[in-house]
Every structure is written in C-alpha cells, then in structure tokens.
Design a protein around this motif. Structure first.
Motif, short mmCIF file in Angstrom:
data_model
loop_
_atom_site.label_atom_id
_atom_site.label_comp_id
_atom_site.label_asym_id
_atom_site.label_seq_id
_atom_site.Cartn_x
_atom_site.Cartn_y
_atom_site.Cartn_z
N TRP A 21 -98.32 -50.62 41.85
CA TRP A 21 -98.88 -49.92 40.70
C TRP A 21 -100.11 -50.67 40.20
O TRP A 21 -100.11 -51.89 40.10
CB TRP A 21 -97.86 -49.85 39.57
CG TRP A 21 -96.62 -49.10 39.96
CD1 TRP A 21 -95.57 -49.58 40.68
CD2 TRP A 21 -96.32 -47.74 39.68
NE1 TRP A 21 -94.63 -48.60 40.84
CE2 TRP A 21 -95.06 -47.45 40.24
CE3 TRP A 21 -96.99 -46.73 38.98
CZ2 TRP A 21 -94.46 -46.21 40.13
CZ3 TRP A 21 -96.39 -45.49 38.88
CH2 TRP A 21 -95.14 -45.23 39.45
N ALA A 24 -103.68 -49.33 34.34
CA ALA A 24 -104.86 -48.62 33.83
C ALA A 24 -105.16 -49.03 32.39
O ALA A 24 -106.27 -49.39 32.06
CB ALA A 24 -104.64 -47.11 33.92
N GLU A 41 -99.75 -48.44 30.90
CA GLU A 41 -99.94 -47.21 31.67
C GLU A 41 -100.36 -47.63 33.07
O GLU A 41 -101.32 -48.36 33.25
CB GLU A 41 -101.04 -46.35 31.03
CG GLU A 41 -101.21 -45.01 31.70
CD GLU A 41 -102.29 -44.18 31.03
OE1 GLU A 41 -103.20 -43.73 31.76
OE2 GLU A 41 -102.24 -43.99 29.80
N MET A 42 -99.59 -47.16 34.09
CA MET A 42 -99.84 -47.58 35.47
C MET A 42 -99.96 -46.37 36.39
O MET A 42 -99.40 -45.31 36.11
CB MET A 42 -98.68 -48.45 35.98
CG MET A 42 -98.42 -49.67 35.17
SD MET A 42 -97.14 -50.75 35.89
CE MET A 42 -95.68 -49.75 35.82
N LYS A 43 -100.70 -46.57 37.50
CA LYS A 43 -100.85 -45.52 38.51
C LYS A 43 -100.36 -46.07 39.84
O LYS A 43 -100.73 -47.17 40.24
CB LYS A 43 -102.31 -45.10 38.63
CG LYS A 43 -102.53 -43.98 39.62
CD LYS A 43 -103.97 -43.54 39.68
CE LYS A 43 -104.10 -42.42 40.69
NZ LYS A 43 -105.48 -42.02 40.89
N ASN A 44 -99.52 -45.30 40.52
CA ASN A 44 -98.99 -45.70 41.82
C ASN A 44 -100.10 -45.63 42.86
O ASN A 44 -100.78 -44.60 42.98
CB ASN A 44 -97.82 -44.79 42.21
CG ASN A 44 -97.09 -45.29 43.43
OD1 ASN A 44 -97.69 -45.53 44.48
ND2 ASN A 44 -95.78 -45.45 43.30
N ARG A 49 -98.86 -41.18 41.49
CA ARG A 49 -98.10 -40.88 40.27
C ARG A 49 -98.51 -41.82 39.14
O ARG A 49 -98.93 -42.94 39.39
CB ARG A 49 -96.60 -41.06 40.49
CG ARG A 49 -95.95 -40.02 41.33
CD ARG A 49 -94.47 -40.29 41.50
NE ARG A 49 -94.28 -41.55 42.22
CZ ARG A 49 -93.34 -42.43 41.95
NH1 ARG A 49 -92.48 -42.23 40.97
NH2 ARG A 49 -93.23 -43.55 42.64
N LYS A 50 -98.37 -41.35 37.89
CA LYS A 50 -98.65 -42.21 36.73
C LYS A 50 -97.36 -42.40 35.95
O LYS A 50 -96.50 -41.52 35.94
CB LYS A 50 -99.71 -41.58 35.82
CG LYS A 50 -101.10 -41.61 36.41
CD LYS A 50 -102.11 -41.11 35.41
CE LYS A 50 -103.51 -41.25 35.99
NZ LYS A 50 -104.52 -40.76 35.08
N THR A 51 -97.27 -43.54 35.27
CA THR A 51 -96.10 -43.80 34.44
C THR A 51 -96.46 -44.71 33.28
O THR A 51 -97.47 -45.42 33.33
CB THR A 51 -94.94 -44.42 35.27
OG1 THR A 51 -93.78 -44.50 34.45
CG2 THR A 51 -95.29 -45.81 35.76
N ASN A 52 -95.66 -44.64 32.22
CA ASN A 52 -95.79 -45.55 31.08
C ASN A 52 -94.52 -46.38 31.01
O ASN A 52 -93.42 -45.83 31.04
CB ASN A 52 -95.94 -44.78 29.76
CG ASN A 52 -97.37 -44.40 29.50
OD1 ASN A 52 -98.26 -45.24 29.59
ND2 ASN A 52 -97.61 -43.13 29.20
#
Length: 186
Positions: A21, A24, A41-44, A49-52
């Motif tokens: 990840w 961001a 906040e991260m992006k794979n 995919r994005k996730t918090n």
C-alpha cells in the motif's frame, strides 16, 4: 523495517494485510478521550483499491523499501507504455493505469524512475515539473483583480490548468505534474 503507527508519512510504502500500500494522505488526531491515532488513506499498488485505516502509536507496521531504477519512456501503444532501461537498454512494457493521472504528461524520450519490489515494477515516477504548450486559453475578463485572477487553459496534452491572465495560446509553460498547477513560463 517496522515503524510506529504515528511515524507514517505520505509516500511511504507499507506492507499491510498481505498487500503493498502507498500512503496518500495522513491526519494525526488527538481526541479528548483516549489515545492519539493516525488516520491513513492508502492505495493498493497491485490492484488500485483504496482504504482508510487508523493506526495507534502502539501499532507497528512494516515499511517496505523499494528499489529505484532509471528508465526512459519510448512510446505508447494503446493501453501499454514502453520504457527502456538506461543501463542495459532492455525494454519493458507497462499498463498506462500504473501511472494514474500523471500519464497525460508523458513525453517521448522523458526520463522516469521506476520503483521495483522484488524486481517487479509497481510504480512510475515522472519529473515533478514538465514543459507544455497552451493550445487554448480563455480571454481575460475586464475588471478582474490582477492579484489572484486565473483563467482556464488547455495544454497540448488535453489537460486543463489555471493560468495567469497574461498567458496566451501558443505560450510554453512549466506545469506541476502531480498538482496540475501552473508554475511559470518556460
């Protein structure tokens, strides 16, 4: 390398839930009740995919070290981009979506940096600023204040940016690739 949850910074690459990840955005929060935490906040990097995720200071996460290598962009062929290794002249083809929005700023012969994880390319870094030509600029509206008035313009790669009123069509300007903002005249 293990780091504390509050030491995470934007741009870090983390190994989290068996995936890679890229961080961001971060927001450090200290609520009145309970301990402080870092909202991340991260992006794979593999599937996009994005996730918090919330990391407390007691949490540790694995920070991944990526190898970087200099490449040169050669040409685009449909959805694939061809790059050449500047050391051994080997060519590699990568999908356009690996670059995201920055792909619009790629120019033939441009030097880029590939980030590799276990010899597999996972991201492409363009120079922070590039030169581009304005092909269309709106007319200046009389009576606007000169201090903060910007007008929309279209670059030769189709990207829209805001420029100062004195910039005309045909002018070459320097643009920030990742912020998509006007930096100055070329």
């Amino acid at each position: 390398m293990k780091i504390s949850g509050v030491d995470i910074r934007p741009g870090n690459i983390l190994e989290y839930e068996n995936g890679l990840w890229k961080v961001a955005k971060i927001q450090h929060t200290q609520p009145g009740k309970g301990g402080a935490y870092m909202q991340v906040e991260m992006k794979n990097l593999i599937d996009g995919r994005k996730t918090n995720v919330r990391f407390r200071s007691a949490d540790t996460v694995e920070k991944v070290r990526l190898d970087t290598k200099d490449f040169q962009f050669l040409f685009a062929d449909g959805e694939m981009l061809t790059f050449m290794d500047k050391e051994n002249y080997e060519q590699i083809m990568l999908p356009t979506d690996l670059l995201g929005d920055a792909a619009a700023f790629l120019q033939d012969g441009m030097d880029v940096m590939l980030e590799l994880y276990e010899e597999k390319p996972i991201s492409v870094q363009l120079p922070d600023q590039v030169e581009a030509e304005i092909v269309e600029a709106d007319a200046v509206v009389k009576g606007q204040t000169a201090s903060s008035s910007y007008k929309p313009a279209v670059l030769d790669n189709g990207v829209r940016v805001m420029v100062p009123p004195h910039i005309e069509s045909g002018t070459r300007i320097v643009v920030d690739v990742y912020e998509r903002t006007y930096v100055g005249k070329a």
